[in-house]
Design an enzyme around this catalytic site. Structure first.
Site, PDB file in Angstrom:
ATOM      1  N   GLY A   1      -6.228   5.285   9.800  1.00  0.00           N
ATOM      2  CA  GLY A   1      -5.145   5.587  10.685  1.00  0.00           C
ATOM      3  C   GLY A   1      -6.620   6.970  11.334  1.00  0.00           C
ATOM      4  O   GLY A   1      -7.532   6.354  11.639  1.00  0.00           O
ATOM      5  N   TYR A   2      -5.480   7.711  11.339  1.00  0.00           N
ATOM      6  CA  TYR A   2      -6.384   8.684  11.984  1.00  0.00           C
ATOM      7  C   TYR A   2      -7.326   9.592  11.817  1.00  0.00           C
ATOM      8  O   TYR A   2      -8.033  11.004  12.208  1.00  0.00           O
ATOM      9  CB  TYR A   2      -5.771   9.695  13.314  1.00  0.00           C
ATOM     10  N   ASP A   3      -6.927   9.241  10.317  1.00  0.00           N
ATOM     11  CA  ASP A   3      -8.301  10.159   9.385  1.00  0.00           C
ATOM     12  C   ASP A   3      -9.177  10.547  10.213  1.00  0.00           C
ATOM     13  O   ASP A   3     -10.064  11.597   9.232  1.00  0.00           O
ATOM     14  CB  ASP A   3      -8.071   9.256   8.138  1.00  0.00           C
TER      15      ASP A   3
ATOM     16  N   ARG B   1       2.006  14.399   3.268  1.00  0.00           N
ATOM     17  CA  ARG B   1       3.221  13.254   2.849  1.00  0.00           C
ATOM     18  C   ARG B   1       2.842  13.911   1.388  1.00  0.00           C
ATOM     19  O   ARG B   1       3.775  14.367   0.371  1.00  0.00           O
ATOM     20  CB  ARG B   1       2.450  11.952   2.369  1.00  0.00           C
TER      21      ARG B   1
ATOM     22  N   ASP C   1       8.913   8.985   7.257  1.00  0.00           N
ATOM     23  CA  ASP C   1       8.556   8.769   8.278  1.00  0.00           C
ATOM     24  C   ASP C   1       7.307   9.948   8.343  1.00  0.00           C
ATOM     25  O   ASP C   1       7.603  10.585   8.245  1.00  0.00           O
ATOM     26  CB  ASP C   1       9.334   8.303   9.451  1.00  0.00           C
TER      27      ASP C   1
ATOM     28  N   GLU D   1      15.099  -1.106  11.489  1.00  0.00           N
ATOM     29  CA  GLU D   1      14.788  -0.830  13.293  1.00  0.00           C
ATOM     30  C   GLU D   1      14.608   0.953  13.020  1.00  0.00           C
ATOM     31  O   GLU D   1      15.823   0.713  12.971  1.00  0.00           O
ATOM     32  CB  GLU D   1      15.432  -1.590  14.500  1.00  0.00           C
TER      33      GLU D   1
ATOM     34  N   GLY E   1       0.692  -1.561   0.256  1.00  0.00           N
ATOM     35  CA  GLY E   1      -0.094  -0.142   0.051  1.00  0.00           C
ATOM     36  C   GLY E   1       1.478   1.316   0.015  1.00  0.00           C
ATOM     37  O   GLY E   1       0.658   2.464  -0.767  1.00  0.00           O
ATOM     38  N   LYS E   2       1.926   1.333   0.924  1.00  0.00           N
ATOM     39  CA  LYS E   2       3.236   2.494   1.296  1.00  0.00           C
ATOM     40  C   LYS E   2       3.543   2.672  -0.617  1.00  0.00           C
ATOM     41  O   LYS E   2       2.965   3.663  -0.835  1.00  0.00           O
ATOM     42  CB  LYS E   2       3.607   2.609   2.148  1.00  0.00           C
TER      43      LYS E   2
ATOM     44  N   LYS F   1      -6.784  14.663  -0.765  1.00  0.00           N
ATOM     45  CA  LYS F   1      -6.330  14.462   0.487  1.00  0.00           C
ATOM     46  C   LYS F   1      -4.745  14.513  -0.366  1.00  0.00           C
ATOM     47  O   LYS F   1      -4.064  15.083   0.508  1.00  0.00           O
ATOM     48  CB  LYS F   1      -6.401  13.680   1.085  1.00  0.00           C
TER      49      LYS F   1
END
Length: 190
Positions: free
Chosen positions: A147-149, A175, A67, A38, A12-13, A169
């Site tokens: 997510g928080y959308d 982004r 990120d 990591e 998806g990314k 969006k």
């Protein structure tokens, strides 16, 4: 076409980044699942650079990483770097955030995204940051996004990210802003 490894195993990314890079001379590929990076940075910038650099060095290819997260003013920037780990599901993350904010009237927040591109030797060639300011609603609204959308409201649009058409969006998000800065610079690297 030049190859650019996306420092994620999330298809998806990859699709999301590909949408921003449409029409450019770069072919995106996912990093191998076996290559784990990591995230030990203390900022979005450090994590984006770390991921891009380590993937580039490990594979000897150009790499791109981002990120991002949500920073809520009244929570001293939380969830911040831990946005994705604030719960195990989107619903849990949203509920935790709303519980922590409770009746606080200070609901300003921003989504932040840092994008980094590393050369095959791991050195960082480009880095950009996008910020979208808004506020946290008391209840989710809208069915799009993730997510928080549903609780991130953008006053200028009078909508949450989850209510916005994808193309809106795509343009105004954190982004979207980071990629808008990145694209003109992308043609200068080789």
């Amino acid at each position: 076409m030049k190859k650019l490894i996306v420092a994620t195993s999330n298809p998806g990314k990859l699709r999301e980044m590909q949408a921003y890079l449409t029409g450019l001379d770069w072919e995106l590929q996912l990093k191998p699942d076996s290559l784990e990076i990591e995230e030990i940075g203390s900022t979005f910038s450090e994590n984006a650079c770390l991921k891009a650099s380590q993937v580039a060095k490990a594979l000897g290819e150009w790499a791109i990483a981002d990120d991002s997260g949500l920073a809520v003013d009244a929570l001293n920037g939380a969830p911040g770097l831990y946005s994705a780990r604030y719960g195990t599901t989107d619903t849990e993350r949203i509920q935790r955030l709303l519980t922590e904010l409770a009746d606080n009237q200070q609901r300003q927040a921003q989504f932040i995204c840092v994008v980094a591109i590393a050369r095959p030797d791991g050195s960082i060639a480009l880095q950009t940051e996008g910020i979208c300011s808004g506020e946290i609603l008391t209840h989710p609204r809208g069915t799009g996004g993730f997510g928080y959308d549903p609780i991130f409201y953008v006053p200028q649009q009078q909508q949450t990210f989850a209510e916005m058409p994808p193309e809106v969006k795509h343009q105004i998000s954190h982004r979207g802003q980071a990629f808008a800065q990145l694209l003109p610079q992308l043609s200068t690297i080789n």
